[in-house]
Design a protein around this motif. Structure first.
Motif, mmCIF file in Angstrom:
data_model
loop_
_atom_site.group_PDB
_atom_site.id
_atom_site.type_symbol
_atom_site.label_atom_id
_atom_site.label_comp_id
_atom_site.label_asym_id
_atom_site.label_seq_id
_atom_site.Cartn_x
_atom_site.Cartn_y
_atom_site.Cartn_z
ATOM 1 N N ASN A 65 53.714 14.152 50.069
ATOM 2 C CA ASN A 65 52.503 14.908 50.468
ATOM 3 C C ASN A 65 51.243 14.179 50.020
ATOM 4 O O ASN A 65 50.256 14.110 50.758
ATOM 5 N N ILE A 66 51.291 13.635 48.811
ATOM 6 C CA ILE A 66 50.114 12.915 48.305
ATOM 7 C C ILE A 66 49.896 11.627 49.101
ATOM 8 O O ILE A 66 48.766 11.286 49.458
ATOM 9 N N ILE A 67 50.973 10.932 49.384
ATOM 10 C CA ILE A 67 50.838 9.682 50.157
ATOM 11 C C ILE A 67 50.216 9.997 51.517
ATOM 12 O O ILE A 67 49.281 9.317 51.975
ATOM 13 N N LYS A 68 50.717 11.077 52.134
ATOM 14 C CA LYS A 68 50.195 11.456 53.466
ATOM 15 C C LYS A 68 48.692 11.763 53.369
ATOM 16 O O LYS A 68 47.892 11.332 54.205
ATOM 17 N N LYS A 69 48.338 12.512 52.331
ATOM 18 C CA LYS A 69 46.926 12.880 52.154
ATOM 19 C C LYS A 69 46.056 11.627 51.946
ATOM 20 O O LYS A 69 44.990 11.484 52.557
#
Ligand SMILES: C[S@@+](CC[C@H](N)C(=O)[O-])C[C@H]1O[C@@H](n2cnc3c(N)ncnc32)[C@H](O)[C@@H]1O
Length: 385
Positions: A65-69
Motif C-alpha cells: 500500500n505504501i509503495i503504491k501511494k
C-alpha cells in the motif's frame, strides 16, 4: 486513534507495521527523487497470524500500500520510478497465500515476486533479483535469530552498496539464550564476541547486548560505500513492561538516521496508547470489571526513559567555547550515539540557553521549541563564564 481490531492481542505487530509504513513512505519519497528503480525485499514475509483474507494486518499488504501511494505521489511530480518488491517465505501454506495475494494486486503497477524457501539459502537468488546497482530496502523480520540475524548470514547483503535494512532483533529470545553454553558459537556469530554480562542490571545488559549487535553489524563495510550507521526502536510486550524486540535500522546516510528517528518519535505515542489499551483489556479479562475511562485517554506525550539533565550534560560535554557548526550530519551522530530524539536535544538546548550556559550564534530570541535549526548548519557554542 486506537488499535484496529485485527491487531488486538498483538499490539507489538501494529506498532511494527506503523513504523515500517511511516519510515518507508518518507524514504521512498526521498529516494524516488534521484533513483529510477527502488527495490523492497521482505525476507520473512508471511502472511503470519493474519486475521482476514485481505492480509490488511500483514507487512505484505501494508508495504505494498505504501509503495503504491509513493509511486502515485512521485508520478504526480514527474518521477516515473519503477518499484519492485520481493517477498520470501518458507512455509508452503503461507507461500501459496502470498502468491495468491500478489496475483490479486497485479494492477498496482508494482513488479512483485515471491520466493519459497529459507532466507539464508535463498540469499544468492535474492541478490540476483536485486542486481548489483540501485537502491534496495531489506526488511528482516524473523521469529527468532537462527540463520537470520547473525553476521555470517547477513554479511553478503550488508556488503551490497546502496542498501538499507530494518532488522527485528528478537531480544526476548536472545537474552534467554546468551547464558547457555551450547549457543556460544551462535552468540559469537551474532555479537562478534562472547558477551560478558556478569554484574549488569537488566537494563545495562539490554543496552550492552544491543550495542554489541549494532557495532558488529557496522563491521561489515559495503563495497565502495560510506560507513554504516544504525538506530533502533524498542518494542515492548503489550501488557508487560519488558522488551520484546528492537527494530534495528542500518543505513549509510546520515539523513536516514534523522528521518528514521523522526518516524519513531511520531510513533512513540502510538505504542504507549496501544499498550495502555492492551493492559486495560487484560485487567478486564481478569476482573470482568469495566473501567470508567478508555485507557488511551490517559496516555500523555511525556517522554519516559530519558532524563533531560542527561541531555543537557551531553550538550555541555560536546559543545566547545569556540563556535562549531551543527548540521544534519552532527544531529545524526548525536542520535546514533544516544538514541535520543531531536526534540530531546532541542528541549535541553533551550533549557541551557535559558540558564545562560550555551548560545546559538545564528539563532533568534523568538524561538520557542526549535532552538537549533540543524538544516541551516547553525553555529553553537558553550558560554564561557
Ligand atoms: C515474524 S513472521 C513475519 C511477519 C511479517 N513480516 C509481518 O510483519 O507481517 C516470520 C515469517 O517468516 C517465515 N519463516 C520462518 N523461517 C523462515 C526462513 N528461514 N526463511 C524464510 N521465511 C521464514 C515464517 O513462516 C513467518 O511467516
Amino acid at each position: 486513534m486506537g488499535v484496529p481490531d485485527q491487531y488486538r492481542g498483538r499490539e507489538q505487530t501494529y506498532f511494527k507495521h506503523r513504523l515500517l509504513e511511516a519510515y518507508l513512505e518518507r524514504l521512498f519519497m526521498i529516494v524516488g527523487h534521484h533513483e529510477q528503480t527502488i527495490c523492497y525485499v521482505d525476507c520473512f514475509a508471511g502472511p503470519w497470524e493474519e486475521q482476514g483474507d485481505d492480509l490488511g494486518d500483514t507487512s505484505i499488504a501494508r508495504s505494498l500500500n505504501i509503495i503504491k501511494k509513493c509511486r502515485g505521489g512521485l508520478r504526480k511530480i514527474g518521477k516515473n520510478v519503477q518499484f519492485r518488491a520481493l517477498f520470501v517465505e518458507q512455509k508452503s501454506k503461507s507461500f501459496h497465500k502470498l502468491q495468491d495475494y500478489l496475483s490479486s494486486r497485479k494492477d498496482d503497477g508494482i513488479d512483485t515476486q515471491a520466493l519459497n524457501g529459507s532466507f539464508h539459502e535463498l540469499i544468492p537468488e535474492i541478490f540476483k533479483w536485486c542486481g548489483p546497482h540501485g537502491f534496495v530496502f531489506f526488511f528482516i523480520d524473523p521469529k527468532g535469530w537462527k540463520n537470520a540475524v547473525e553476521l555470517p548470514t547477513l554479511a553478503p547483503l550488508l556488503r551490497r552498496p546502496d542498501s538499507e535494512f530494518l532488522i527485528n532483533f528478537m531480544y526476548d529470545f536472545l537474552s534467554r539464550t546468551v547464558p547457555q553454553a551450547k549457543f556460544q558459537d551462535d552468540m559469537w556469530n551474532i555479537f562478534g564476541v562472547i558477551p560478558d554480562d556478569q554484574g549488569k542490571s537488566p537494563e545495562q545488559r539490554e543496552a550492552y547486548l544491543l550495542s554489541l549487535y549494532r557495532n558488529n553489524l557496522k563491521q561489515v563495510l559495503p563495497v565502495g560505500g560510506k560507513k554504516p550507521r544504525t538506530a533502533c526502536v524498542k518494542v515492548l510486550k503489550p501488557t508487560k513492561d519488558r522488551t520484546l524486540y528492537h527494530l534495528v535500522y542500518l543505513t549509510r546516510h546520515h539523513k536516514g538516521i534523522v528521518v528514521f528517528m523522526e518516524a519513531s518519535y511520531k510513533l512513540e505515542l502510538v505504542q504507549k496508547r496501544a499498550r495502555a489499551v492492551a493492559k486495560q483489556d487484560e485487567r478486564f479479562q481478569r476482573s470482568r470489571q469495566m473501567e470508567m475511562f478508555a485507557a488511551a485517554e490517559h496516555v500523555s506525550g511525556e517522554r519516559v526513559g530519558r532524563d533531560l539533565v542527561d541531555v543537557e550534560e551531553y550538550w555541555l560535554k560536546n559543545l566547545k567555547d569556540k563556535p562549531e557548526r551543527y548540521g544534519m550530519e552532527k544531529l545524526a551522530d548525536m542520535q546514533e550515539e544516544t538514541g535520543w530524539f531531536e526534540s530531546d536535544f532541542q528541549e535541553a538546548f533551550g533549557e541551557l540557553t535559558r540558564k545562560g550556559l550555551v548560545k546559538n550564534l545564528d539563532g533568534t530570541p523568538k524561538r520557542r521549541s526549535k532552538f537549533v535549526h540543524f538544516n541551516d548548519d547553525e553555529r553553537l557554542a558553550k558560554v564561557t563564564l
